[in-house]
Design a protein around this motif. Structure first.
Motif, PDB file in Angstrom:
ATOM      1  N   GLN A 147      61.705  59.961   9.148  1.00 25.93           N
ATOM      2  CA  GLN A 147      61.888  58.621   8.609  1.00 25.93           C
ATOM      3  C   GLN A 147      63.355  58.220   8.632  1.00 25.93           C
ATOM      4  OE1 GLN A 147      60.126  58.715   4.731  1.00 25.93           O
ATOM      5  NE2 GLN A 147      58.025  58.728   5.497  1.00 25.93           N
ATOM      6  N   LEU A 148      64.240  59.177   8.334  1.00 25.80           N
ATOM      7  CA  LEU A 148      65.659  58.865   8.248  1.00 25.80           C
ATOM      8  C   LEU A 148      66.332  58.827   9.617  1.00 25.80           C
ATOM      9  CD1 LEU A 148      66.667  61.028   5.149  1.00 25.80           C
ATOM     10  CD2 LEU A 148      66.282  58.555   5.230  1.00 25.80           C
ATOM     11  N   PHE A 149      66.018  59.808  10.456  1.00 24.89           N
ATOM     12  CA  PHE A 149      66.750  59.963  11.714  1.00 24.89           C
ATOM     13  C   PHE A 149      65.885  59.743  12.957  1.00 24.89           C
ATOM     14  CE2 PHE A 149      68.579  62.941   8.555  1.00 24.89           C
ATOM     15  CZ  PHE A 149      69.798  62.322   8.381  1.00 24.89           C
ATOM     16  N   GLY A 150      64.593  59.553  12.750  1.00 29.83           N
ATOM     17  CA  GLY A 150      63.724  59.409  13.902  1.00 29.83           C
ATOM     18  C   GLY A 150      63.267  60.766  14.420  1.00 29.83           C
ATOM     19  N   GLY A 151      62.304  60.766  15.281  1.00 29.10           N
ATOM     20  CA  GLY A 151      61.776  61.991  15.857  1.00 29.10           C
ATOM     21  C   GLY A 151      60.768  61.625  16.924  1.00 29.10           C
ATOM     22  N   THR A 152      60.392  62.619  17.736  1.00 25.54           N
ATOM     23  CA  THR A 152      59.496  62.334  18.852  1.00 25.54           C
ATOM     24  C   THR A 152      58.157  61.794  18.377  1.00 25.54           C
ATOM     25  OG1 THR A 152      60.565  64.077  20.153  1.00 25.54           O
ATOM     26  CG2 THR A 152      58.404  63.329  20.884  1.00 25.54           C
ATOM     27  N   THR A 153      57.613  62.365  17.281  1.00 24.58           N
ATOM     28  CA  THR A 153      56.314  61.891  16.789  1.00 24.58           C
ATOM     29  C   THR A 153      56.389  60.425  16.387  1.00 24.58           C
ATOM     30  OG1 THR A 153      55.834  64.109  15.948  1.00 24.58           O
ATOM     31  CG2 THR A 153      54.485  62.291  15.115  1.00 24.58           C
ATOM     32  N   ARG A 154      57.355  60.084  15.554  1.00 34.03           N
ATOM     33  CA  ARG A 154      57.473  58.707  15.086  1.00 34.03           C
ATOM     34  C   ARG A 154      57.743  57.758  16.249  1.00 34.03           C
ATOM     35  NH1 ARG A 154      58.842  56.196  10.038  1.00 34.03           N
ATOM     36  NH2 ARG A 154      59.734  54.128  10.389  1.00 34.03           N
ATOM     37  N   GLU A 155      58.582  58.179  17.182  1.00 31.94           N
ATOM     38  CA  GLU A 155      58.918  57.305  18.312  1.00 31.94           C
ATOM     39  C   GLU A 155      57.724  57.100  19.230  1.00 31.94           C
ATOM     40  OE1 GLU A 155      62.123  59.562  19.815  1.00 31.94           O
ATOM     41  OE2 GLU A 155      63.504  58.983  18.210  1.00 31.94           O
ATOM     42  N   MET A 156      56.907  58.131  19.438  1.00 30.92           N
ATOM     43  CA  MET A 156      55.707  57.973  20.262  1.00 30.92           C
ATOM     44  C   MET A 156      54.684  57.086  19.573  1.00 30.92           C
ATOM     45  SD  MET A 156      56.006  59.554  23.200  1.00 30.92           S
ATOM     46  CE  MET A 156      54.337  59.870  23.773  1.00 30.92           C
ATOM     47  N   LEU A 157      54.648  57.131  18.237  1.00 31.44           N
ATOM     48  CA  LEU A 157      53.709  56.307  17.493  1.00 31.44           C
ATOM     49  C   LEU A 157      54.143  54.849  17.424  1.00 31.44           C
ATOM     50  CD1 LEU A 157      52.909  58.693  14.508  1.00 31.44           C
ATOM     51  CD2 LEU A 157      51.289  57.919  16.240  1.00 31.44           C
ATOM     52  N   THR A 158      55.426  54.608  17.604  1.00 32.12           N
ATOM     53  CA  THR A 158      55.932  53.245  17.530  1.00 32.12           C
ATOM     54  C   THR A 158      55.567  52.493  18.803  1.00 32.12           C
ATOM     55  OG1 THR A 158      57.768  53.957  16.134  1.00 32.12           O
ATOM     56  CG2 THR A 158      57.988  51.827  17.225  1.00 32.12           C
ATOM     57  N   ASN A 159      54.819  51.418  18.647  1.00 35.29           N
ATOM     58  CA  ASN A 159      54.373  50.617  19.785  1.00 35.29           C
ATOM     59  C   ASN A 159      53.689  51.494  20.840  1.00 35.29           C
ATOM     60  OD1 ASN A 159      55.493  48.242  18.650  1.00 35.29           O
ATOM     61  ND2 ASN A 159      57.505  48.767  19.476  1.00 35.29           N
ATOM     62  N   ALA A 160      52.775  52.351  20.386  1.00 36.19           N
ATOM     63  CA  ALA A 160      52.056  53.225  21.302  1.00 36.19           C
ATOM     64  C   ALA A 160      51.275  52.419  22.325  1.00 36.19           C
ATOM     65  CB  ALA A 160      51.120  54.124  20.510  1.00 36.19           C
ATOM     66  N   ARG A 161      51.334  52.839  23.587  1.00 38.18           N
ATOM     67  CA  ARG A 161      50.627  52.153  24.656  1.00 38.18           C
ATOM     68  C   ARG A 161      49.401  52.921  25.127  1.00 38.18           C
ATOM     69  NH1 ARG A 161      55.735  50.287  28.495  1.00 38.18           N
ATOM     70  NH2 ARG A 161      56.933  49.195  26.858  1.00 38.18           N
ATOM     71  N   LEU A 162      49.371  54.210  24.840  1.00 39.08           N
ATOM     72  CA  LEU A 162      48.236  55.056  25.221  1.00 39.08           C
ATOM     73  C   LEU A 162      47.680  55.726  23.968  1.00 39.08           C
ATOM     74  CD1 LEU A 162      49.707  56.910  28.342  1.00 39.08           C
ATOM     75  CD2 LEU A 162      47.976  55.110  28.385  1.00 39.08           C
ATOM     76  N   PRO A 163      46.414  56.119  24.010  1.00 38.46           N
ATOM     77  CA  PRO A 163      45.900  56.910  22.894  1.00 38.46           C
ATOM     78  C   PRO A 163      46.688  58.215  22.744  1.00 38.46           C
ATOM     79  CG  PRO A 163      44.107  56.123  24.284  1.00 38.46           C
ATOM     80  CD  PRO A 163      45.372  55.837  25.016  1.00 38.46           C
ATOM     81  N   LEU A 164      46.993  58.566  21.510  1.00 33.52           N
ATOM     82  CA  LEU A 164      47.682  59.822  21.205  1.00 33.52           C
ATOM     83  C   LEU A 164      46.733  60.712  20.436  1.00 33.52           C
ATOM     84  CD1 LEU A 164      51.128  58.435  19.956  1.00 33.52           C
ATOM     85  CD2 LEU A 164      50.547  59.217  22.255  1.00 33.52           C
ATOM     86  N   ILE A 165      46.626  61.966  20.844  1.00 35.14           N
ATOM     87  CA  ILE A 165      45.800  62.946  20.142  1.00 35.14           C
ATOM     88  C   ILE A 165      46.761  63.897  19.465  1.00 35.14           C
ATOM     89  CG2 ILE A 165      44.005  64.681  20.368  1.00 35.14           C
ATOM     90  CD1 ILE A 165      43.191  63.240  22.983  1.00 35.14           C
ATOM     91  N   LEU A 166      46.857  63.803  18.141  1.00 33.98           N
ATOM     92  CA  LEU A 166      47.856  64.523  17.359  1.00 33.98           C
ATOM     93  C   LEU A 166      47.205  65.604  16.519  1.00 33.98           C
ATOM     94  CD1 LEU A 166      49.929  61.499  16.001  1.00 33.98           C
ATOM     95  CD2 LEU A 166      50.302  62.764  18.121  1.00 33.98           C
ATOM     96  N   ALA A 167      47.937  66.695  16.308  1.00 26.13           N
ATOM     97  CA  ALA A 167      47.504  67.761  15.400  1.00 26.13           C
ATOM     98  C   ALA A 167      48.744  68.531  14.983  1.00 26.13           C
ATOM     99  CB  ALA A 167      46.478  68.671  16.069  1.00 26.13           C
ATOM    100  N   ARG A 168      48.593  69.277  13.870  1.00 22.57           N
ATOM    101  CA  ARG A 168      49.714  70.107  13.425  1.00 22.57           C
ATOM    102  C   ARG A 168      49.182  71.304  12.608  1.00 22.57           C
ATOM    103  NH1 ARG A 168      51.979  70.338   8.903  1.00 22.57           N
ATOM    104  NH2 ARG A 168      54.065  70.413   9.746  1.00 22.57           N
TER     105      ARG A 168
END
Length: 231
Positions: free
Chosen positions: A210-231
């Protein structure tokens, strides 16, 4: 709050119930008649209880399908649902971009974003049934680190794991030609015609992203393709 007076508003339960019934009617029409193992249940959750209640509900599901949590306008409820599903529910989430998207039963090409992390491995295992049905799975690695004792072929270990599990796989090692890894991943997915991107979620803490950004947040921002996420 206005001066010393505290104004409280009660939740509009009737509107919530009406909207839930409307959504249930729309979803029921999408279920094939022969699928007798599909059930619909309505849950009314207060906004402040999303983190707890959605997480408990999600534990008994196979997947969570969620709307993209970041867009042109703020979507705090969608963010809360996504994080509750991943962290409290502990199951994969399929994030659908604005405008909708469809993943074919036997996709032509899927992309697995790989960085060797535990989260990426969890995502790969969770998506195995879908990866097996794809004609090709592209394991994408951006600017891999060279460590002493590591394999000489980046991505070779995950490629071997996938192949052993019946997945047609190839490995793409990409240079970090752009400022952010997310930009490299997004461009490669679009250029190669991937139908969806599989990736581990929140390798860093949510606060850090939230503070500095990250790949997950950036991929979720204005996503153009479906993302399949897990952790």
């Amino acid at each position: 709050m206005a001066g010393p007076a505290l104004m409280l508003t009660m939740p509009d339960t009737e509107s919530a119930v009406a909207r839930a019934e409307e959504l249930e009617h729309e979803l029921r029409s999408l279920i094939p008649a022969h699928r007798g193992n599909v059930q619909l249940h309505r849950h009314h959750v207060r906004e402040g209880m999303i983190g707890r209640n959605v997480g408990e509900i999600a534990r008994f599901a196979d997947r969570v399908v969620a709307t993209a949590p970041y867009g042109l306008e703020a979507r705090p409820l969608q963010v809360a649902v996504l994080e509750a599903s991943l962290f409290a529910g502990g199951l994969p989430v399929i994030v659908v971009p604005d405008g909708g998207a469809e993943i074919a039963p036997c996709p032509g090409r899927l992309m697995l974003a790989w960085d060797g992390s535990r989260e990426a491995m969890v995502a790969a295992r969770a998506a195995l049934p879908m990866l097996r049905r794809a004609r090709l799975v592209d394991v994408v690695i951006v600017d891999p680190e060279v460590q002493v004792g590591a394999r000489s072929d980046p991505g070779g270990d995950i490629a071997l794991f996938l192949a052993r599990n019946g997945v047609a796989v190839e490995v793409s090692v990409l240079a970090r030609s752009r400022f952010r890894n997310s930009e490299v991943l997004r461009r490669h997915a679009m250029d190669t015609g991937a139908e969806a991107v599989v990736m581990g979620a929140y390798g860093h803490s949510r606060l850090r992203e939230q503070l500095f950004g990250g790949t997950t947040r950036e991929m979720l921002t204005n996503a153009r393709l479906p993302l399949i996420l897990a952790r």
